[in-house]
Design an enzyme around this catalytic site. Structure first.
Site, PDB file in Angstrom:
ATOM      1  N   CYS A 117       0.823  -1.225   0.000  1.00 23.48           N
ATOM      2  CA  CYS A 117       0.000   0.000   0.000  1.00 23.48           C
ATOM      3  C   CYS A 117       0.850   1.265   0.000  1.00 23.48           C
ATOM      4  O   CYS A 117       0.331   2.356  -0.236  1.00 23.48           O
ATOM      5  CB  CYS A 117      -0.943   0.010   1.186  1.00 23.48           C
ATOM      6  SG  CYS A 117      -1.878  -1.511   1.363  1.00 23.48           S
ATOM      7  N   HIS A 257      -3.413   7.005   3.153  1.00 21.72           N
ATOM      8  CA  HIS A 257      -3.829   5.680   2.685  1.00 21.72           C
ATOM      9  C   HIS A 257      -5.188   5.356   3.291  1.00 21.72           C
ATOM     10  O   HIS A 257      -5.421   5.564   4.482  1.00 21.72           O
ATOM     11  CB  HIS A 257      -2.780   4.647   3.115  1.00 21.72           C
ATOM     12  CG  HIS A 257      -3.174   3.231   2.831  1.00 21.72           C
ATOM     13  ND1 HIS A 257      -3.798   2.850   1.667  1.00 21.72           N
ATOM     14  CD2 HIS A 257      -3.039   2.092   3.576  1.00 21.72           C
ATOM     15  CE1 HIS A 257      -4.021   1.542   1.701  1.00 21.72           C
ATOM     16  NE2 HIS A 257      -3.576   1.065   2.844  1.00 21.72           N
ATOM     17  N   ASN A 287     -10.027  -0.551   1.059  1.00 21.41           N
ATOM     18  CA  ASN A 287      -8.568  -0.503   0.913  1.00 21.41           C
ATOM     19  C   ASN A 287      -8.185  -1.090  -0.445  1.00 21.41           C
ATOM     20  O   ASN A 287      -8.335  -2.289  -0.668  1.00 21.41           O
ATOM     21  CB  ASN A 287      -7.927  -1.293   2.060  1.00 21.41           C
ATOM     22  CG  ASN A 287      -6.411  -1.279   2.005  1.00 21.41           C
ATOM     23  OD1 ASN A 287      -5.818  -0.851   1.012  1.00 21.41           O
ATOM     24  ND2 ASN A 287      -5.779  -1.742   3.063  1.00 21.41           N
TER      25      ASN A 287
HETATM   26  C1  LIG Z   1      -9.165  -5.553  10.903  1.00 20.63           C
HETATM   27  C2  LIG Z   1      -9.724  -4.528  11.853  1.00 20.63           C
HETATM   28  C3  LIG Z   1     -10.797  -3.711  11.163  1.00 20.63           C
HETATM   29  C4  LIG Z   1     -10.354  -5.253  13.013  1.00 20.63           C
HETATM   30  O1  LIG Z   1     -10.899  -4.306  13.908  1.00 20.63           O
HETATM   31  P1  LIG Z   1     -10.755  -4.518  15.483  1.00 20.63           P
HETATM   32  O2  LIG Z   1     -11.524  -3.455  16.142  1.00 20.63           O
HETATM   33  O3  LIG Z   1      -9.277  -4.602  15.760  1.00 20.63           O
HETATM   34  O4  LIG Z   1     -11.452  -5.868  15.687  1.00 20.63           O
HETATM   35  P2  LIG Z   1     -10.856  -7.143  16.425  1.00 20.63           P
HETATM   36  O5  LIG Z   1      -9.718  -7.711  15.672  1.00 20.63           O
HETATM   37  O6  LIG Z   1     -10.624  -6.735  17.836  1.00 20.63           O
HETATM   38  O7  LIG Z   1     -12.068  -8.143  16.328  1.00 20.63           O
HETATM   39  C5  LIG Z   1     -13.188  -7.978  17.127  1.00 20.63           C
HETATM   40  C6  LIG Z   1     -14.174  -9.100  16.873  1.00 20.63           C
HETATM   41  O8  LIG Z   1     -14.828  -8.847  15.631  1.00 20.63           O
HETATM   42  C7  LIG Z   1     -14.851 -10.038  14.872  1.00 20.63           C
HETATM   43  N1  LIG Z   1     -14.843  -9.718  13.448  1.00 20.63           N
HETATM   44  C8  LIG Z   1     -13.764  -9.608  12.631  1.00 20.63           C
HETATM   45  N2  LIG Z   1     -14.197  -9.293  11.391  1.00 20.63           N
HETATM   46  C9  LIG Z   1     -15.532  -9.191  11.459  1.00 20.63           C
HETATM   47  C10 LIG Z   1     -16.513  -8.886  10.512  1.00 20.63           C
HETATM   48  N3  LIG Z   1     -16.213  -8.612   9.234  1.00 20.63           N
HETATM   49  N4  LIG Z   1     -17.807  -8.851  10.899  1.00 20.63           N
HETATM   50  C11 LIG Z   1     -18.143  -9.111  12.166  1.00 20.63           C
HETATM   51  N5  LIG Z   1     -17.252  -9.419  13.111  1.00 20.63           N
HETATM   52  C12 LIG Z   1     -15.957  -9.451  12.763  1.00 20.63           C
HETATM   53  C13 LIG Z   1     -13.598 -10.761  15.274  1.00 20.63           C
HETATM   54  O9  LIG Z   1     -13.753 -12.144  15.000  1.00 20.63           O
HETATM   55  C14 LIG Z   1     -13.543 -10.481  16.746  1.00 20.63           C
HETATM   56  O10 LIG Z   1     -14.408 -11.375  17.420  1.00 20.63           O
HETATM   57  P3  LIG Z   1     -13.936 -12.124  18.756  1.00 20.63           P
HETATM   58  O11 LIG Z   1     -13.625 -11.013  19.712  1.00 20.63           O
HETATM   59  O12 LIG Z   1     -15.123 -12.928  19.075  1.00 20.63           O
HETATM   60  O13 LIG Z   1     -12.725 -12.893  18.340  1.00 20.63           O
HETATM   61  C15 LIG Z   1      -8.615  -3.584  12.364  1.00 20.63           C
HETATM   62  O14 LIG Z   1      -7.747  -4.309  13.202  1.00 20.63           O
HETATM   63  C16 LIG Z   1      -7.821  -2.969  11.269  1.00 20.63           C
HETATM   64  O15 LIG Z   1      -8.319  -2.159  10.502  1.00 20.63           O
HETATM   65  N6  LIG Z   1      -6.517  -3.264  11.193  1.00 20.63           N
HETATM   66  C17 LIG Z   1      -5.645  -2.706  10.202  1.00 20.63           C
HETATM   67  C18 LIG Z   1      -5.947  -3.329   8.886  1.00 20.63           C
HETATM   68  C19 LIG Z   1      -5.240  -2.689   7.761  1.00 20.63           C
HETATM   69  O16 LIG Z   1      -5.115  -1.493   7.711  1.00 20.63           O
HETATM   70  N7  LIG Z   1      -4.783  -3.507   6.836  1.00 20.63           N
HETATM   71  C20 LIG Z   1      -4.199  -3.111   5.643  1.00 20.63           C
HETATM   72  C21 LIG Z   1      -2.922  -2.437   5.837  1.00 20.63           C
HETATM   73  S1  LIG Z   1      -2.357  -1.798   4.354  1.00 20.63           S
END
Ligand SMILES: CC(C)(COP(=O)(O)OP(=O)(O)OC[C@H]1O[C@@H](n2cnc3c(N)ncnc32)[C@H](O)[C@@H]1OP(=O)(O)O)[C@@H](O)C(=O)NCCC(=O)NCCS
Length: 330
Positions: A117, A257, A287
């Protein structure tokens, strides 16, 4: 930057997203998720997905044609084509070579750049150096990705996050005082294990087992990537501002980004940036990896948000782990 070098900036822009839209409610029918979760955790409402017969070079081509048109140049004027992508049409030839042929840019050198990215900003820095030194006059830099091709649509942790698209710019000489003022590129290879695609390379060639083991899809440790992103969005911005000899108050348009609205908001808080100076379109495109920063930049151009003389800061972060930031006088 060295004042003996000639000033280089963006002289043309174009973007393309595929027609097909995948909404959050469409995803509710594919995996156990819901619109409320996706919007509140990421800010994403929908994303564009390439059709079966579209590859990354097809998206790049559409954006490139518009960028050349807006620069008033033809393909034969190009000396260099850089395509930043992690989803090339194939391992080789490069997507940039495929594009060079399709555009008819016969005299252009062409190569792909792999910095996930951050790739578009890495590409801007690379091309700018070729142009500032006078080695080349006109360069086409494209961020293009079809992340849908490497996304596991049974994994709700990742499939809601990604989309496809391409953004292109033409770089050329600009008046004194304009153009790119500074770049800050970096990598933390030790964090590579937080975001990767394992199979299909020389370490783990494609096989029936790798396909069965779903090793041709993106693996992501979302929380670790989130922490990295929040940290480098502000540190890379501060570094690139300092190199340009300006402060965050000087930023007119901030182009981050587009991975997650919470990451963008946290950068806004850390950098004390009001919402009207920040370009956000993660809700529409999700993204799109290397396409994300140029899609946001080009949208700001098309909306008339960017005015001559504005100070624009672009910041990308992603797999590698990598980051890239630039200061540009529009
Ligand atoms: C991926 C992301 C959105 C997850 O958000 P978060 O607030 O950290 O969520 P968590 O990882 O704490 O997950 C919380 C819960 O939601 C659940 N969950 C994950 N995806 C889900 C979805 N699409 N729908 C519903 N629930 C979901 C998880 O399973 C977890 O459940 P659990 O607690 O029972 O295990 C976040 O971590 C993120 O944006 N990270 C950076 C990603 C990124 O930028 N990537 C590209 C880089 S270039």
């Amino acid at each position: 930057m060295n004042n003996n070098l000639r000033p280089v900036g963006i002289i043309g822009t174009g973007k393309y997203v595929p027609e097909k839209i995948l909404t959050n409610s469409d995803l509710e029918k594919i995996v156990e998720t819901n619109d409320e979760w996706i919007v509140s955790r990421t800010g994403i409402k929908e994303r564009h997905i390439a059709s079966d017969n579209q590859a990354t070079s097809d998206l790049a081509y559409e954006a490139a044609v518009k960028a050349l048109d807006s620069a008033g140049l033809s393909a034969s004027d190009l000396d260099l084509i850089i395509v930043a992508t992690i989803t090339p049409d194939m391992s080789f030839p490069s997507t940039a070579c495929i594009l060079q042929d399709r555009l008819g840019a016969k005299k252009a050198a062409a190569f792909d750049l792999s910095a996930a990215c951050s790739g578009f900003v890495y590409g801007l820095a690379t091309a700018t150096n070729f142009l500032q030194t006078g080695m080349y006059n006109n360069a086409l830099v494209i961020g293009a990705d079809c992340l849908s091709r490497i996304t596991d649509y049974t994994d709700r942790n990742t499939c809601v996050l990604f989309g496809d698209g391409a953004g292109a710019v033409v770089l050329g000489e600009v008046p004194e005082g304009r153009g790119f003022q500074s770049f800050d590129l970096g990598a933390e290879g030790a964090g590579g294990a937080h975001l990767y695609l394992e199979a299909g390379g020389s370490r783990m060639p494609a096989s029936a087992e790798t396909v069965e083991g779903k090793k041709h899809y993106i693996y992501m440790n979302g929380r670790e990537v989130f922490k990295f992103a929040v940290r480098v969005m502000s540190s890379a911005t501060e570094a690139v501002l300092s190199k340009a000899g300006i402060t965050k108050e000087d930023i007119d348009v901030f182009v981050p980004h587009q991975a997650n609205i919470r990451i963008i908001q946290s950068a806004m808080e850390r950098l004390n940036l009001p919402a009207e100076r920040v370009v956000v379109n993660v809700d529409k495109y999700a993204n799109t990896s290397a396409a994300s920063v140029p899609l946001a930049l080009v949208e700001a151009v098309e909306d008339g948000r960017l005015k001559e003389g504005d100070t624009v800061v672009m910041v990308g972060f992603g797999g590698g782990l990598t980051w890239g930031a630039s200061v540009l006088k529009w």
